[in-house]
Design a protein around this motif. Structure first.
Motif, PDB file in Angstrom:
ATOM      1  N   ALA A  18      33.758  37.324  34.117  1.00  0.00           N
ATOM      2  CA  ALA A  18      34.807  38.251  34.547  1.00  0.00           C
ATOM      3  C   ALA A  18      36.145  37.562  34.752  1.00  0.00           C
ATOM      4  O   ALA A  18      36.861  37.848  35.696  1.00  0.00           O
ATOM      5  CB  ALA A  18      34.393  38.983  35.829  1.00  0.00           C
ATOM      6  N   LEU A  19      36.498  36.657  33.854  1.00  0.00           N
ATOM      7  CA  LEU A  19      37.830  36.050  33.933  1.00  0.00           C
ATOM      8  C   LEU A  19      38.855  37.091  33.507  1.00  0.00           C
ATOM      9  O   LEU A  19      38.565  37.947  32.682  1.00  0.00           O
ATOM     10  CB  LEU A  19      37.910  34.829  33.011  1.00  0.00           C
ATOM     11  N   PHE A  20      40.048  37.002  34.084  1.00  0.00           N
ATOM     12  CA  PHE A  20      41.105  37.956  33.729  1.00  0.00           C
ATOM     13  C   PHE A  20      41.678  37.532  32.382  1.00  0.00           C
ATOM     14  O   PHE A  20      42.308  36.488  32.276  1.00  0.00           O
ATOM     15  CB  PHE A  20      42.173  37.984  34.818  1.00  0.00           C
ATOM     16  N   ARG A  21      41.485  38.391  31.375  1.00  0.00           N
ATOM     17  CA  ARG A  21      41.800  37.940  30.013  1.00  0.00           C
ATOM     18  C   ARG A  21      43.295  37.859  29.741  1.00  0.00           C
ATOM     19  O   ARG A  21      43.719  37.212  28.817  1.00  0.00           O
ATOM     20  CB  ARG A  21      41.109  38.846  28.987  1.00  0.00           C
ATOM     21  N   ASN A  22      44.084  38.540  30.589  1.00  0.00           N
ATOM     22  CA  ASN A  22      45.528  38.520  30.355  1.00  0.00           C
ATOM     23  C   ASN A  22      46.210  37.371  31.098  1.00  0.00           C
ATOM     24  O   ASN A  22      47.416  37.281  31.114  1.00  0.00           O
ATOM     25  CB  ASN A  22      46.135  39.849  30.791  1.00  0.00           C
ATOM     26  N   MET A  23      45.407  36.528  31.759  1.00  0.00           N
ATOM     27  CA  MET A  23      45.999  35.428  32.522  1.00  0.00           C
ATOM     28  C   MET A  23      45.502  34.088  31.986  1.00  0.00           C
ATOM     29  O   MET A  23      44.387  33.982  31.496  1.00  0.00           O
ATOM     30  CB  MET A  23      45.588  35.520  33.990  1.00  0.00           C
ATOM     31  N   ARG A  25      37.903  29.380  40.294  1.00  0.00           N
ATOM     32  CA  ARG A  25      38.602  30.542  40.816  1.00  0.00           C
ATOM     33  C   ARG A  25      37.966  31.006  42.128  1.00  0.00           C
ATOM     34  O   ARG A  25      38.653  31.367  43.071  1.00  0.00           O
ATOM     35  CB  ARG A  25      38.560  31.671  39.778  1.00  0.00           C
ATOM     36  N   ALA A  26      36.623  30.967  42.166  1.00  0.00           N
ATOM     37  CA  ALA A  26      35.932  31.402  43.375  1.00  0.00           C
ATOM     38  C   ALA A  26      36.148  30.402  44.514  1.00  0.00           C
ATOM     39  O   ALA A  26      36.256  30.788  45.678  1.00  0.00           O
ATOM     40  CB  ALA A  26      34.441  31.561  43.092  1.00  0.00           C
ATOM     41  N   PHE A  86      30.580  35.737  38.606  1.00  0.00           N
ATOM     42  CA  PHE A  86      29.865  36.804  37.913  1.00  0.00           C
ATOM     43  C   PHE A  86      29.126  36.280  36.697  1.00  0.00           C
ATOM     44  O   PHE A  86      29.495  35.262  36.112  1.00  0.00           O
ATOM     45  CB  PHE A  86      30.845  37.900  37.493  1.00  0.00           C
ATOM     46  N   ASP A 143      35.738  43.202  36.180  1.00  0.00           N
ATOM     47  CA  ASP A 143      37.008  42.518  36.429  1.00  0.00           C
ATOM     48  C   ASP A 143      37.604  42.960  37.762  1.00  0.00           C
ATOM     49  O   ASP A 143      38.153  42.155  38.508  1.00  0.00           O
ATOM     50  CB  ASP A 143      38.014  42.829  35.302  1.00  0.00           C
ATOM     51  N   LEU A 165      38.141  38.283  45.303  1.00  0.00           N
ATOM     52  CA  LEU A 165      39.114  37.216  45.541  1.00  0.00           C
ATOM     53  C   LEU A 165      40.149  37.628  46.583  1.00  0.00           C
ATOM     54  O   LEU A 165      41.110  36.911  46.825  1.00  0.00           O
ATOM     55  CB  LEU A 165      39.810  36.840  44.231  1.00  0.00           C
ATOM     56  N   PHE A 173      44.789  33.156  41.296  1.00  0.00           N
ATOM     57  CA  PHE A 173      44.867  34.588  41.606  1.00  0.00           C
ATOM     58  C   PHE A 173      44.581  34.890  43.076  1.00  0.00           C
ATOM     59  O   PHE A 173      45.327  35.586  43.752  1.00  0.00           O
ATOM     60  CB  PHE A 173      43.883  35.361  40.719  1.00  0.00           C
TER      61      PHE A 173
END
Lengths: 348, 297
Positions: free
Chosen positions: A84-89, A149-150, A80, B187, B194, A97
């Motif tokens: 759009a990285l998951f900020r809580n990880m 990640r992708a 993206f 998000d 994914l 993921f």
């Protein structure tokens, strides 16, 4: 995996964002969707990913019709624009993921997930940062995590939306080279969206130039740059100058005199001549047929001098490049002939 | 010719009192304004709160604790906890669902839905209570059917729970909507691309993103659920030991001139408010940027 887009149409509340677009992407190809904002390039990318569904038309992955499939079923790697990285990880959790959320039957064991994530981290040159959170990374590093990640889900195609849009020029150049290397190494069919023509020309095997929901031209960077097939493409890709001309007796005329260029087609009438500012040869004024104008402004651009000429009574000035040590000053008269050019019928 | 005195000398430091920012007021204006605010707050907020505790302990700690051993008061406390234990989780689910729906989707009538979510705030709690009486009471169309099936709603616990849910509905949704709108759905799109299912996306991506805002909303919702008086008063029927919650119990005790007991129970509610405030402050201090920017209540 090759991708085939078959007369796809997408409307957002009755306004068409894509107008019957067809496109074929070959396997392992790196292709750029290039166009100004609002040209529909991101919409096309999201349609391929399955993040939007087409109003009409079909999308094939290989021989398989993917149009009715959900984004999960299509197995695409999507990067993206704002990552759009998951900020809580952590970085490691972000990368793993896609493997962790698989159903138990296809999910690799935890140790294997970790091993693969670490491998990818190495591929994107971020070894040692696996415990960091996205907020603790620079923009370029976030971009690499997003790509890792992708790639982790072993996607059939890789789709990138303005991958370098939010980065500064220096980092952008580095990442561009690096993305090319990764692509050559992994061999994923890759489609990326950009509005930066330099990026597209440098990085892509083929370009898709889009404008107002339509594809204007598809071709290699050389084809698109050297043989633009429309006034839009000519002026959108690279520097360009244009001047209205008339076609008569298989010759081009400007301001009542022939300019020494043959008309490509024998269709008399108004036309527009396009050429690149650096693709001109200077001729002695008054000797032979040429375009001539007086210098209205000049500025130094890198190793050349860009001058704006007033040619005849045309309201639009014409830009050409001169050697930086050319003695041309204000109001100097200069005669020139484009070395390579294209003529499009009608006034533009 | 230049006048020597006027030439600006960059080496000369400007004294701090002369160098004031344009948005700063003069010291005496500042002090007066702050003074007015402090006196007003003391008078209107702090003093009454202190008085609750002073009154509660007026006859000593023994009488204070005796108030809680009263059977009716104990049942009021239990009922209050029960109502909150039902209303808050339900509103948690409703609130998250409503916020999700408003923030992540575009649909016709969206702004009407937002107005509707705000309705309990704009309508008087007494009216909210009356609505339930009209809907489920003995005189209503549903009344005979409910009675025939031995379902008690009005003047019983279900009515109190319903009224509480109604009144506290907006707290969680209101807290989450701006937060979720701000975060957008990119998000979630990433998680879906994914391969995550909808539920995995919700629990692993959406929920962690909103957790502090959600906790904040739950705190406010809980405080209001336990303290609600108006709507509950209308539907409860004030049956002591059965349908009185803490606020209603306080009113009854007060009307019976049992001030010490009334204030003792009131001190519990006041303490709940203090605990809520402390948590709220901690949350705001620690996770201020993750809470919604626009505060309405």
């Amino acid at each position: 995996m090759d991708i085939r887009v078959d007369t796809v149409r997408k409307e957002f509340s009755l306004y068409p964002a894509l107008n019957d677009v067809s496109l074929e992407v070959k396997s392992s190809e790196l292709i750029a969707l290039l166009g100004p904002s609002g040209s529909g390039k991101t919409t096309l990318l999201r349609l391929i990913a399955g993040l939007e569904l087409p109003t009409a038309g079909r999308i094939f992955f290989g021989d398989e019709d993917a149009s009715g499939k959900t984004v999960q079923e299509r197995n695409v790697g999507f990067v993206f624009q704002a990552y759009a990285l998951f900020r809580n990880m952590t970085v490691l959790d972000n990368i793993s993921f896609g493997l962790k959320v698989r159903p138990r039957s296809t999910r690799p064991p935890n140790a294997e997930i970790r091993r693969r994530a670490m491998e990818l981290l190495d591929l994107v040159q971020l070894t040692g940062l696996e415990k960091r959170f996205p907020q603790q990374l620079s923009g370029g590093q976030r971009q690499r995590v997003a790509l890792a990640r992708a790639l982790a889900i072993e996607p059939r195609v890789l789709l990138l939306d303005e991958p370098f849009g939010a980065l500064d020029a220096q980092v952008r150049k580095e990442l561009r080279k690096w993305l090319r290397e990764i692509h050559d190494r992994t061999g994923h069919t890759t489609v990326f969206v950009t509005h930066d023509q330099e990026e597209a020309l440098e990085l892509a095997d083929r370009l898709v130039v889009m404008s107002q929901g339509k594809i204007e031209q598809v071709g290699t960077p050389d084809e698109v740059y050297d043989r633009p097939n429309s006034p839009f493409v000519f002026s959108f890709i690279g520097e360009s100058s244009s001047i209205p001309v008339a076609v008569e007796n298989r010759e081009l005329w400007s301001g009542g005199r022939a300019i020494g260029l043959p008309a490509p087609a024998d269709a008399p009438g108004e036309a527009t001549l396009f050429f690149r500012p650096h693709d001109v040869e200077l001729v002695e004024d008054g000797v032979g047929a040429a375009l001539a104008g007086v210098v209205a402004a000049s500025r130094r651009v890198g190793g050349t001098r860009r001058v704006e000429l007033e040619v005849g009574g045309n309201p639009n000035r014409v830009e050409i490049d001169l050697p930086f040590d050319h003695p041309a000053g204000e109001r100097t008269r200069i005669a020139f002939r484009p070395k390579r050019w294209r003529v499009f019928p009608g006034k533009v | 010719m230049y006048d020597e005195e006027v030439i600006y000398d960059s080496r000369r430091l400007v004294p701090p009192e002369e160098h004031t920012r344009p948005t700063t007021e003069r010291p005496w204006v500042r002090r007066t304004l702050i003074g007015i605010a402090v006196v007003f707050m003391g008078l209107v907020l702090v003093l009454p709160l202190l008085l609750v505790f002073v009154e509660a302990f007026r006859k000593g700690a023994e009488t204070y604790f005796a108030a809680f051993s009263d059977r009716n008061s104990q049942s009021a406390i239990t009922l209050t906890l029960l109502v909150a234990a039902i209303a808050v989780p339900l509103n948690l689910v409703f609130g998250v669902a409503a916020a999700w729906c408003v923030a992540k989707y575009e649909f016709w009538g969206k702004s009407f839905l937002i107005t509707l979510i705000d309705l309990p705030f704009s309508v008087s709690p007494v009216v909210s209570g009356m609505v339930y009486v009209l809907l489920f009471g003995a005189q209503s169309a549903l009344g005979p059917i409910l009675k025939a099936n031995h379902i008690e709603i009005i003047f019983a616990v279900p009515g109190i729970v319903l009224a509480t849910i109604f009144v506290t509905f907006p707290f969680i949704a209101r807290e989450l909507i701006p937060l979720m709108e701000d975060q957008g759905s990119v998000d979630e799109e990433a998680a879906l691309s994914l391969g995550a299912t909808g539920w995995q996306t919700f629990t692993r991506v959406t929920l962690p993103n909103i957790k502090w805002g959600l906790l904040y909303g739950v705190l406010l919702c809980n405080a209001r659920a336990m303290g609600e008086f108006g709507a509950v008063s209308v539907v409860s029927g004030h049956i002591r030991g059965k349908t009185t919650t803490m606020p209603l119990d306080i009113e009854i005790l007060y009307n019976e001139y049992n001030f010490t007991a009334a204030f003792a129970i009131a001190s519990l509610l006041a303490m709940l408010a203090l605990v809520t405030l402390v948590f709220k402050t901690i949350l705001e201090f620690r996770f201020g940027d993750e809470l919604a920017g626009t505060r309405r209540h």
